[in-house]
Design a protein around this motif. Sequence first.
Motif, PDB file in Angstrom:
ATOM      1  N   TYR A 158     -14.736  11.923 -11.833  1.00 29.44           N
ATOM      2  CA  TYR A 158     -13.288  12.202 -11.876  1.00 29.44           C
ATOM      3  C   TYR A 158     -12.767  12.578 -10.492  1.00 29.44           C
ATOM      4  N   THR A 159     -13.496  13.433  -9.790  1.00 31.24           N
ATOM      5  CA  THR A 159     -13.067  13.856  -8.462  1.00 31.24           C
ATOM      6  C   THR A 159     -13.128  12.701  -7.470  1.00 31.24           C
ATOM      7  N   LEU A 160     -14.160  11.871  -7.581  1.00 32.61           N
ATOM      8  CA  LEU A 160     -14.240  10.678  -6.728  1.00 32.61           C
ATOM      9  C   LEU A 160     -13.055   9.750  -6.989  1.00 32.61           C
ATOM     10  N   LEU A 161     -12.682   9.609  -8.262  1.00 30.87           N
ATOM     11  CA  LEU A 161     -11.558   8.738  -8.617  1.00 30.87           C
ATOM     12  C   LEU A 161     -10.243   9.273  -8.049  1.00 30.87           C
ATOM     13  N   ILE A 162     -10.128  10.584  -7.969  1.00 32.52           N
ATOM     14  CA  ILE A 162      -8.935  11.170  -7.336  1.00 32.52           C
ATOM     15  C   ILE A 162      -8.828  10.679  -5.901  1.00 32.52           C
ATOM     16  N   GLY A 163      -9.925  10.787  -5.151  1.00 31.91           N
ATOM     17  CA  GLY A 163      -9.914  10.326  -3.768  1.00 31.91           C
ATOM     18  C   GLY A 163      -9.652   8.836  -3.665  1.00 31.91           C
ATOM     19  N   MET A 164     -10.252   8.043  -4.554  1.00 26.75           N
ATOM     20  CA  MET A 164     -10.050   6.601  -4.549  1.00 26.75           C
ATOM     21  C   MET A 164      -8.587   6.260  -4.811  1.00 26.75           C
ATOM     22  N   SER A 165      -7.937   7.027  -5.686  1.00 27.91           N
ATOM     23  CA  SER A 165      -6.552   6.742  -6.047  1.00 27.91           C
ATOM     24  C   SER A 165      -5.606   6.907  -4.858  1.00 27.91           C
ATOM     25  N   TYR A 166      -5.919   7.843  -3.969  1.00 27.17           N
ATOM     26  CA  TYR A 166      -5.096   7.991  -2.769  1.00 27.17           C
ATOM     27  C   TYR A 166      -5.244   6.773  -1.861  1.00 27.17           C
ATOM     28  N   ALA A 167      -6.442   6.218  -1.794  1.00 26.11           N
ATOM     29  CA  ALA A 167      -6.636   4.987  -1.028  1.00 26.11           C
ATOM     30  C   ALA A 167      -5.885   3.828  -1.677  1.00 26.11           C
ATOM     31  N   TYR A 168      -5.869   3.791  -3.020  1.00 29.95           N
ATOM     32  CA  TYR A 168      -5.122   2.754  -3.721  1.00 29.95           C
ATOM     33  C   TYR A 168      -3.629   2.864  -3.412  1.00 29.95           C
ATOM     34  N   SER A 169      -3.132   4.082  -3.283  1.00 27.82           N
ATOM     35  CA  SER A 169      -1.721   4.284  -2.934  1.00 27.82           C
ATOM     36  C   SER A 169      -1.416   3.670  -1.579  1.00 27.82           C
ATOM     37  N   TYR A 170      -2.345   3.836  -0.630  1.00 27.27           N
ATOM     38  CA  TYR A 170      -2.127   3.271   0.703  1.00 27.27           C
ATOM     39  C   TYR A 170      -2.156   1.743   0.659  1.00 27.27           C
ATOM     40  N   ILE A 171      -3.082   1.186  -0.111  1.00 31.59           N
ATOM     41  CA  ILE A 171      -3.166  -0.270  -0.244  1.00 31.59           C
ATOM     42  C   ILE A 171      -1.876  -0.827  -0.825  1.00 31.59           C
ATOM     43  N   LEU A 172      -1.380  -0.196  -1.900  1.00 26.60           N
ATOM     44  CA  LEU A 172      -0.145  -0.673  -2.519  1.00 26.60           C
ATOM     45  C   LEU A 172       1.045  -0.507  -1.574  1.00 26.60           C
ATOM     46  N   ALA A 173       1.087   0.593  -0.838  1.00 28.64           N
ATOM     47  CA  ALA A 173       2.189   0.822   0.095  1.00 28.64           C
ATOM     48  C   ALA A 173       2.239  -0.264   1.169  1.00 28.64           C
ATOM     49  N   THR A 174       1.082  -0.598   1.736  1.00 35.43           N
ATOM     50  CA  THR A 174       1.056  -1.653   2.756  1.00 35.43           C
ATOM     51  C   THR A 174       1.439  -3.007   2.165  1.00 35.43           C
ATOM     52  N   THR A 175       1.067  -3.213   0.897  1.00 31.56           N
ATOM     53  CA  THR A 175       1.430  -4.465   0.229  1.00 31.56           C
ATOM     54  C   THR A 175       2.941  -4.554   0.036  1.00 31.56           C
ATOM     55  N   ILE A 176       3.539  -3.460  -0.410  1.00 32.87           N
ATOM     56  CA  ILE A 176       4.986  -3.436  -0.633  1.00 32.87           C
ATOM     57  C   ILE A 176       5.745  -3.629   0.676  1.00 32.87           C
ATOM     58  N   VAL A 177       5.264  -2.998   1.737  1.00 29.93           N
ATOM     59  CA  VAL A 177       5.968  -3.049   3.017  1.00 29.93           C
ATOM     60  C   VAL A 177       5.801  -4.396   3.705  1.00 29.93           C
ATOM     61  N   LYS A 178       4.634  -5.025   3.568  1.00 29.07           N
ATOM     62  CA  LYS A 178       4.318  -6.193   4.395  1.00 29.07           C
ATOM     63  C   LYS A 178       4.236  -7.525   3.666  1.00 29.07           C
ATOM     64  N   LEU A 179       4.109  -7.535   2.346  1.00 27.23           N
ATOM     65  CA  LEU A 179       3.847  -8.788   1.645  1.00 27.23           C
ATOM     66  C   LEU A 179       4.932  -9.115   0.621  1.00 27.23           C
ATOM     67  N   PRO A 180       5.098 -10.391   0.261  1.00 23.79           N
ATOM     68  CA  PRO A 180       6.065 -10.774  -0.769  1.00 23.79           C
ATOM     69  C   PRO A 180       5.621 -10.300  -2.148  1.00 23.79           C
ATOM     70  N   PRO A 187      -2.697  -5.308  -6.459  1.00 25.34           N
ATOM     71  CA  PRO A 187      -2.568  -3.926  -5.964  1.00 25.34           C
ATOM     72  C   PRO A 187      -1.927  -2.996  -6.980  1.00 25.34           C
ATOM     73  N   ILE A 188      -0.937  -3.491  -7.746  1.00 30.30           N
ATOM     74  CA  ILE A 188      -0.294  -2.651  -8.763  1.00 30.30           C
ATOM     75  C   ILE A 188      -1.273  -2.326  -9.887  1.00 30.30           C
ATOM     76  N   ILE A 189      -2.041  -3.317 -10.338  1.00 31.17           N
ATOM     77  CA  ILE A 189      -3.031  -3.063 -11.387  1.00 31.17           C
ATOM     78  C   ILE A 189      -4.086  -2.068 -10.896  1.00 31.17           C
ATOM     79  N   LEU A 190      -4.533  -2.252  -9.670  1.00 30.70           N
ATOM     80  CA  LEU A 190      -5.517  -1.332  -9.094  1.00 30.70           C
ATOM     81  C   LEU A 190      -4.959   0.081  -9.041  1.00 30.70           C
ATOM     82  N   PHE A 191      -3.739   0.196  -8.572  1.00 34.61           N
ATOM     83  CA  PHE A 191      -3.072   1.496  -8.486  1.00 34.61           C
ATOM     84  C   PHE A 191      -2.883   2.105  -9.873  1.00 34.61           C
ATOM     85  N   GLY A 192      -2.423   1.298 -10.833  1.00 31.08           N
ATOM     86  CA  GLY A 192      -2.150   1.795 -12.177  1.00 31.08           C
ATOM     87  C   GLY A 192      -3.391   2.248 -12.920  1.00 31.08           C
ATOM     88  N   THR A 193      -4.480   1.494 -12.798  1.00 32.18           N
ATOM     89  CA  THR A 193      -5.715   1.898 -13.492  1.00 32.18           C
ATOM     90  C   THR A 193      -6.298   3.167 -12.870  1.00 32.18           C
TER      91      THR A 193
END
Length: 449
Positions: A158-180, A187-193
């Motif tokens: 659970y604690t590892l997943l918390i840390g992973m989720s913050y990385a997922y937030s960064y991945i989704l943010a870069t996707t939103i800012v830079k990609l169509p 990225p949204i599915i990864l972030f949501g799960t």
Amino acid sequence: MIDNRLILTISLLIILLFGFKLCGKRYSSPVVFFITPLIVQSTISFFYYPWNISDYTLFLITTSCIIFTLSCAMVHYIFRHFVRNTLKTNKSHVLLSNFQYILLIICNFACIAIILKGVKNSNGASSADLASIIGDFNNAVKTDDSQVSIGTFPSLIYTLLIGMSYAYSYILATTIVKLPKKKWIFPIILFGTGALGLLATGSRTDAISPIITLILYIIMLNESQNNNLSLLSINIKYYFYIILAIISIIFVFQFSTIIIGRQVDQTPIDYISTYLAAPLQNLDFAQPRNSANPSYFGLNTFKPLYDSLEQAGLVPTGTSRGRFAFISRDGYFTGNVYTTFYSLLLDFGTIGTLAAISFMSIVMQTIYELSLKRLTTFFIPLLPIIYGYLNYNMTMSFFASSFYHNLFSTSFLKAIVGMSFVVIYQHVCNKYVLVPSSIRDPDTRLIYR
């Protein structure tokens, strides 16, 4: 007589404006994320609750925000004048193939399965259906968190997943800012799960952390591309995304009660007000003016640390204290959270509280300044993700003592391991496996698999 909550709101707005200017006019700066929730809290309290706050509470919060602002401004001045702080604004982006996303999504579901099994096998769950099991466990934790656990391994996951989720937030943010938009689905599915997994124990504060951090990263990435970013210069679509994120947070809080089997008799307005404004009223109602001289240094402020020390047998059993008392007052249920100031006051008194707030601001502004130099690089940068983790816990200061609870705990170290896993995974996949060397040239045309 003017209500002190109105005075507090106006005072904090003025402090925020000065802090924003002194700290580089950046919306992602710690001073914005620390003071803004307190403004929202005092405003909601003014309109919702019938009780005024004392002059002492007004003094404590106002003075704390002034000290926080001045400390951040001092660190910003040092970095601006004495430390080279050139932003890296290359044109590359966080790159994963669809197959790599799918592997991470499968990893998320595996983590969820392990966590749910731990919740089901815990001594805090006694019902049959999944929602009731999660609800029973969450209620048991809030009643006596020292006696209820999902087990060592599920807790680690659970604690590892918390840390992973913050990385997922960064991945989704870069996707939103830079990609169509057509590239957003994985990225949204990864972030949501990832966020869904954090809801498996019934903790809504953990589940919304990726959403708030996503907002932070979107702002940071936009600021890294436009050093003179203003409210008028921000693309209107980002306002829509932020509004959507806020609605998502409200949705998680209100409707996740169904998922975790919790019965809520309050209206959405009452429910949100209890979470946002009640901690201020609880702090004022308890009014711990002086240090309680605990038997151990920072016993309330560093509670998770003492939990770990107690489990390891390094301090006597019973040293770590349980949750604070639930409060009901004049027909209002205000819960058992008292803002970060309450724990600090119990342990260190007024002067010690102000010193602790100053320390928090120095730590946050320092990490923030260093993180700015590592944004928008091709590989996921670890330091900005750590900043996102600490920033969320600092933002929750209006709610509880999350920053100090997490900074000095083994959970923080485990979360960093989770972040590092995603960072290394993306680094290895893109540098050594599937990405041609030409993509690493920031001047090369963007390639997305």
